[in-house]
Design a protein around this motif. Structure first.
Motif, PDB file in Angstrom:
ATOM      1  N   GLU A 127       8.381  -1.300 -13.471  1.00 12.26           N
ATOM      2  CA  GLU A 127       8.631  -1.798 -12.102  1.00 12.26           C
ATOM      3  C   GLU A 127       7.378  -1.662 -11.230  1.00 12.26           C
ATOM      4  OE1 GLU A 127       9.735   1.078 -13.262  1.00 12.26           O
ATOM      5  OE2 GLU A 127       9.400   2.612 -11.723  1.00 12.26           O
ATOM      6  N   LEU A 128       6.460  -0.767 -11.651  1.00 17.23           N
ATOM      7  CA  LEU A 128       5.231  -0.611 -10.855  1.00 17.23           C
ATOM      8  C   LEU A 128       4.269  -1.794 -11.032  1.00 17.23           C
ATOM      9  CD1 LEU A 128       4.485   3.222 -11.105  1.00 17.23           C
ATOM     10  CD2 LEU A 128       5.527   1.968  -9.213  1.00 17.23           C
ATOM     11  N   LYS A 129       4.580  -2.653 -12.009  1.00 15.90           N
ATOM     12  CA  LYS A 129       3.763  -3.870 -12.136  1.00 15.90           C
ATOM     13  C   LYS A 129       3.955  -4.775 -10.924  1.00 15.90           C
ATOM     14  CE  LYS A 129       3.460  -3.989 -17.153  1.00 15.90           C
ATOM     15  NZ  LYS A 129       3.899  -4.656 -18.383  1.00 15.90           N
ATOM     16  N   THR A 165     -11.603   8.406  -7.370  1.00 15.37           N
ATOM     17  CA  THR A 165     -11.317   9.075  -6.107  1.00 15.37           C
ATOM     18  C   THR A 165     -10.676  10.433  -6.351  1.00 15.37           C
ATOM     19  OG1 THR A 165     -11.072   6.939  -5.046  1.00 15.37           O
ATOM     20  CG2 THR A 165     -10.153   8.819  -3.886  1.00 15.37           C
ATOM     21  N   VAL A 166      -9.809  10.517  -7.340  1.00 20.65           N
ATOM     22  CA  VAL A 166      -9.207  11.814  -7.667  1.00 20.65           C
ATOM     23  C   VAL A 166     -10.307  12.804  -8.081  1.00 20.65           C
ATOM     24  CG1 VAL A 166      -7.680  13.060  -9.250  1.00 20.65           C
ATOM     25  CG2 VAL A 166      -6.955  10.868  -8.305  1.00 20.65           C
ATOM     26  N   TYR A 167     -11.242  12.365  -8.922  1.00 23.30           N
ATOM     27  CA  TYR A 167     -12.314  13.280  -9.358  1.00 23.30           C
ATOM     28  C   TYR A 167     -13.208  13.667  -8.176  1.00 23.30           C
ATOM     29  CZ  TYR A 167     -10.890  11.082 -13.737  1.00 23.30           C
ATOM     30  OH  TYR A 167     -10.151  10.570 -14.764  1.00 23.30           O
ATOM     31  N   ASN A 195       2.979  -0.503   0.980  1.00 26.04           N
ATOM     32  CA  ASN A 195       4.229   0.255   1.036  1.00 26.04           C
ATOM     33  C   ASN A 195       4.340   1.317  -0.069  1.00 26.04           C
ATOM     34  OD1 ASN A 195       6.555   0.748   2.531  1.00 26.04           O
ATOM     35  ND2 ASN A 195       7.820  -0.512   1.179  1.00 26.04           N
ATOM     36  N   VAL A 196       3.237   1.952  -0.408  1.00 26.27           N
ATOM     37  CA  VAL A 196       3.255   3.091  -1.347  1.00 26.27           C
ATOM     38  C   VAL A 196       4.020   4.237  -0.674  1.00 26.27           C
ATOM     39  CG1 VAL A 196       1.816   4.864  -2.450  1.00 26.27           C
ATOM     40  CG2 VAL A 196       1.123   2.448  -2.527  1.00 26.27           C
ATOM     41  N   GLN A 197       4.894   4.907  -1.431  1.00 23.51           N
ATOM     42  CA  GLN A 197       5.773   5.941  -0.880  1.00 23.51           C
ATOM     43  C   GLN A 197       5.505   7.302  -1.524  1.00 23.51           C
ATOM     44  OE1 GLN A 197       7.923   5.571   1.635  1.00 23.51           O
ATOM     45  NE2 GLN A 197       7.408   3.387   1.874  1.00 23.51           N
ATOM     46  N   ILE A 208       4.728  10.316 -10.020  1.00 18.16           N
ATOM     47  CA  ILE A 208       4.639   9.418 -11.192  1.00 18.16           C
ATOM     48  C   ILE A 208       3.167   9.248 -11.582  1.00 18.16           C
ATOM     49  CG2 ILE A 208       5.194   7.124 -12.106  1.00 18.16           C
ATOM     50  CD1 ILE A 208       7.426   6.918 -10.010  1.00 18.16           C
ATOM     51  N   VAL A 209       2.340   8.920 -10.589  1.00 21.34           N
ATOM     52  CA  VAL A 209       0.907   8.765 -10.861  1.00 21.34           C
ATOM     53  C   VAL A 209       0.346  10.073 -11.429  1.00 21.34           C
ATOM     54  CG1 VAL A 209      -1.353   8.558  -9.714  1.00 21.34           C
ATOM     55  CG2 VAL A 209       0.438   6.879  -9.248  1.00 21.34           C
ATOM     56  N   GLY A 210       0.734  11.212 -10.835  1.00 25.85           N
ATOM     57  CA  GLY A 210       0.246  12.518 -11.287  1.00 25.85           C
ATOM     58  C   GLY A 210       0.621  12.788 -12.742  1.00 25.85           C
ATOM     59  N   ILE A 245      -4.387  17.066  -3.453  1.00 23.98           N
ATOM     60  CA  ILE A 245      -4.956  15.782  -3.035  1.00 23.98           C
ATOM     61  C   ILE A 245      -3.836  14.807  -2.639  1.00 23.98           C
ATOM     62  CG2 ILE A 245      -6.319  13.797  -3.823  1.00 23.98           C
ATOM     63  CD1 ILE A 245      -7.670  15.903  -5.812  1.00 23.98           C
ATOM     64  N   ALA A 246      -2.792  14.767  -3.463  1.00 19.23           N
ATOM     65  CA  ALA A 246      -1.665  13.865  -3.179  1.00 19.23           C
ATOM     66  C   ALA A 246      -1.041  14.201  -1.818  1.00 19.23           C
ATOM     67  CB  ALA A 246      -0.618  13.952  -4.285  1.00 19.23           C
ATOM     68  N   ASP A 247      -0.905  15.505  -1.522  1.00 19.96           N
ATOM     69  CA  ASP A 247      -0.329  15.901  -0.228  1.00 19.96           C
ATOM     70  C   ASP A 247      -1.158  15.385   0.937  1.00 19.96           C
ATOM     71  OD1 ASP A 247       1.942  17.066  -1.061  1.00 19.96           O
ATOM     72  OD2 ASP A 247       1.184  19.132  -1.021  1.00 19.96           O
TER      73      ASP A 247
HETATM   74  C1  HEM Z   1      -5.428   1.335  -4.397  1.00 22.20           C
HETATM   75  C2  HEM Z   1      -6.668   5.976  -4.818  1.00 22.20           C
HETATM   76  C3  HEM Z   1      -2.034   7.173  -5.491  1.00 22.20           C
HETATM   77  C4  HEM Z   1      -0.904   2.481  -5.651  1.00 22.20           C
HETATM   78  C5  HEM Z   1      -6.160   2.501  -4.461  1.00 22.20           C
HETATM   79  C6  HEM Z   1      -7.589   2.563  -4.315  1.00 22.20           C
HETATM   80  C7  HEM Z   1      -7.940   3.857  -4.440  1.00 22.20           C
HETATM   81  C8  HEM Z   1      -6.737   4.624  -4.662  1.00 22.20           C
HETATM   82  C9  HEM Z   1      -9.341   4.430  -4.359  1.00 22.20           C
HETATM   83  C10 HEM Z   1      -8.510   1.375  -4.047  1.00 22.20           C
HETATM   84  C11 HEM Z   1      -8.597   1.172  -2.571  1.00 22.20           C
HETATM   85  C12 HEM Z   1      -9.095  -0.181  -2.182  1.00 22.20           C
HETATM   86  O1  HEM Z   1      -8.987  -1.118  -2.963  1.00 22.20           O
HETATM   87  O2  HEM Z   1      -9.575  -0.309  -1.063  1.00 22.20           O
HETATM   88  C13 HEM Z   1      -5.517   6.709  -5.038  1.00 22.20           C
HETATM   89  C14 HEM Z   1      -5.474   8.151  -5.181  1.00 22.20           C
HETATM   90  C15 HEM Z   1      -4.165   8.499  -5.382  1.00 22.20           C
HETATM   91  C16 HEM Z   1      -3.404   7.256  -5.344  1.00 22.20           C
HETATM   92  C17 HEM Z   1      -6.671   9.069  -5.115  1.00 22.20           C
HETATM   93  C18 HEM Z   1      -3.555   9.849  -5.617  1.00 22.20           C
HETATM   94  C19 HEM Z   1      -3.942  10.949  -5.033  1.00 22.20           C
HETATM   95  C20 HEM Z   1      -1.326   6.009  -5.584  1.00 22.20           C
HETATM   96  C21 HEM Z   1       0.095   5.934  -5.822  1.00 22.20           C
HETATM   97  C22 HEM Z   1       0.410   4.611  -5.887  1.00 22.20           C
HETATM   98  C23 HEM Z   1      -0.813   3.857  -5.670  1.00 22.20           C
HETATM   99  C24 HEM Z   1       1.015   7.125  -5.947  1.00 22.20           C
HETATM  100  C25 HEM Z   1       1.753   3.991  -6.163  1.00 22.20           C
HETATM  101  C26 HEM Z   1       2.355   4.118  -7.313  1.00 22.20           C
HETATM  102  C27 HEM Z   1      -2.048   1.778  -5.361  1.00 22.20           C
HETATM  103  C28 HEM Z   1      -2.107   0.334  -5.358  1.00 22.20           C
HETATM  104  C29 HEM Z   1      -3.413  -0.004  -4.970  1.00 22.20           C
HETATM  105  C30 HEM Z   1      -4.111   1.244  -4.776  1.00 22.20           C
HETATM  106  C31 HEM Z   1      -0.965  -0.607  -5.701  1.00 22.20           C
HETATM  107  C32 HEM Z   1      -3.993  -1.414  -4.764  1.00 22.20           C
HETATM  108  C33 HEM Z   1      -4.887  -1.845  -5.847  1.00 22.20           C
HETATM  109  C34 HEM Z   1      -4.263  -2.682  -6.920  1.00 22.20           C
HETATM  110  O3  HEM Z   1      -3.181  -3.240  -6.724  1.00 22.20           O
HETATM  111  O4  HEM Z   1      -4.861  -2.803  -7.979  1.00 22.20           O
HETATM  112  N1  HEM Z   1      -5.663   3.754  -4.662  1.00 22.20           N
HETATM  113  N2  HEM Z   1      -4.254   6.210  -5.135  1.00 22.20           N
HETATM  114  N3  HEM Z   1      -1.835   4.737  -5.484  1.00 22.20           N
HETATM  115  N4  HEM Z   1      -3.253   2.283  -5.012  1.00 22.20           N
HETATM  116 FE1  HEM Z   1      -3.727   4.250  -4.980  1.00 22.20          FE
END
Ligand code: HEM
Length: 402
Positions: free
Chosen positions: A38-40, A60-62, A89-91, A97-99, A129-131
């Motif tokens: 569903e995350l697709k 970014t995590v590293y 709308n990330v919740q 899940i990501v972790g 980091i997530a918090d």
């Molecule tokens: C985009 C980091 C958790 C969903 C991104 C980007 C970064 C990032 C660096 C790219 C930003 C940009 O394009 O400007 C992180 C980090 C996380 C985290 C460090 C955890 C600590 C999550 C979670 C979700 C999520 C939990 C949801 C399941 C997305 C989505 C994108 C995105 C959908 C857009 C890019 C794409 O669709 O390919 N995130 N993220 N992220 N993130 Fe996260």
């Protein structure tokens, strides 16, 4: 708070993870999307195929982990990502899940190096980091909900007008289907369009900058049709918007977000430089500054392939002829004989120096990566301070300054 031993393990293993970065992130997405298909609907499958976004998340995590002692230093970078997450709308419930799958991927790829102590330490660090992200995002969500007309998630907007702006760019004017109020925004912000397209197995989400001034009674996006070329197939969503979305169509969109915004407290000369469809946030800034700061000097520079590809040309001409403080320059990469422009070819340092009124100016850049890199270097060579150069990259954030 992490204990010293955990911090030591994290710092010692960051380089190992960075080295295996691509492998781990590939494995991470594979595992996560298999177990949570569903995350697709949330992740951009085109960026996935190109491998761009996968690297951004894990890197970014590293980077955050390497700064675990002073996370406040990465907050500016967190803000940009948090805005993107908010727009999608990330919740909070997505974070575990990501972790989970990031840790499983580390284990898989690192093998024996990732013993229980290492995995425990990374689990703790991930949640710290997530918090941080969850809290920053909660504030952004609350702020939108508290604003007049604000909404959560996606809201149906109706297309009231569709205007062809150039060979490849078309504008869509949007108002809420429910006829109720909707919030203002900062020039430079974007919305996410949720596209459920016939024949596509998953929802596609795409961000588009708002291309007009706020408070006009509508939102406007100006979308470039991404045709098939050497770099890849045609854009699924841009083609859908151009071909299937017309006046009267409904588009679900999320509320405006983004931290690449015009600073209206600043009164110094404003230099807006765009390439191609990167013009969209610059138009919003230009339209806003002539209303809100009519005395401010503005230089508007736009680069396009040729006149046929030059969107909103008449509008910019009207603005410059009716505002003494606004000057515009056009660069055409491959002009036709009859095209008229201020510079042929590409932007360069010498030309930028020749038209810049002063180096004490605020510059905003938006366009393709190569264009932005050249522009960034040109501005620096023209003695503009780094802090005065703001840029937004369309697509996953990558560095243009290095
Ligand atoms: C985009 C980091 C958790 C969903 C991104 C980007 C970064 C990032 C660096 C790219 C930003 C940009 O394009 O400007 C992180 C980090 C996380 C985290 C460090 C955890 C600590 C999550 C979670 C979700 C999520 C939990 C949801 C399941 C997305 C989505 C994108 C995105 C959908 C857009 C890019 C794409 O669709 O390919 N995130 N993220 N992220 N993130 Fe996260």
């Amino acid at each position: 708070e992490l204990d010293e031993q955990t911090k030591d393990i994290i710092k010692a293993t960051v380089p190992v993870l960075q080295q295996q970065g691509s492998e781990i992130t590939k494995r991470f997405y594979q595992l996560m999307l298999t177990n949570h298909p569903e995350l697709k609907n949330l992740f951009n499958q085109t960026n996935q195929r190109r491998g761009a976004q996968p690297k951004a998340l894990a890197n970014t995590v590293y980077a955050a982990a390497a700064n675990i002692d002073h996370l406040e230093e990465i907050v500016p970078h967190v803000m940009q990502i948090a805005h993107k997450h908010k727009s999608l709308n990330v919740q909070p419930e997505h974070y575990p899940i990501v972790g989970k799958y990031l840790l499983l991927a580390m284990k898989d790829v690192l093998g024996e190096v990732a013993n229980d102590d290492v995995i425990d330490a990374w689990e703790k660090a991930y949640y710290v980091i997530a918090d941080l992200f969850i809290n920053v995002e909660k504030e952004l969500y609350n702020k939108t909900l508290q604003s007049s007309g604000g909404w959560e998630g996606f809201r149906n907007f109706k297309v009231t007008k569709k205007v062809i702006e150039s060979e490849v760019i078309t504008s869509f004017y949007l108002v809420p289907e429910d006829g109720l109020p909707f919030p203002s925004y900062q020039p430079g912000q974007y919305i996410t369009v949720k596209a459920d397209i016939d024949g596509e197995p998953y929802t596609h989400l795409r961000q588009y900058s708002l291309s007009c001034a706020p408070d006009e009674g509508y939102y406007r996006i100006s979308v470039k049709r991404e045709d098939e070329n050497e770099q890849g197939p045609a854009g699924i969503v841009s083609t859908y918007l151009h071909e299937k979305i017309n006046e009267g169509s409904i588009l679900p969109i999320s509320a405006p977000a983004g931290d690449f915004i015009l600073d209206q407290q600043d009164h110094r000369p404003l230099i807006l430089i765009s390439g191609g469809v990167g013009m969209t946030p610059m138009m919003s800034m230009l339209e806003t500054v002539i209303k809100e700061q009519p005395e401010r000097q503005v230089i508007f520079i736009h680069a396009a392939k040729s006149e046929n590809y030059h969107a909103l040309k008449e509008r910019v001409a009207t603005i410059t002829s009716s505002n003494n403080h606004v000057t515009s320059y056009t660069i055409y990469n491959h002009p036709k004989d009859t095209d008229r422009c201020d510079k042929k070819g590409y932007i360069d340092a010498e030309w930028v120096s020749s038209i810049l009124p002063t180096s004490d100016a605020t510059c905003y850049i938006c366009g393709p990566k190569g264009f932005m890199r050249t522009t960034y270097v040109s501005l620096k060579k023209s003695h503009v301070a780094e802090k005065d150069i703001h840029f937004e990259i369309f697509g996953p954030a990558e560095s243009i300054t290095a």
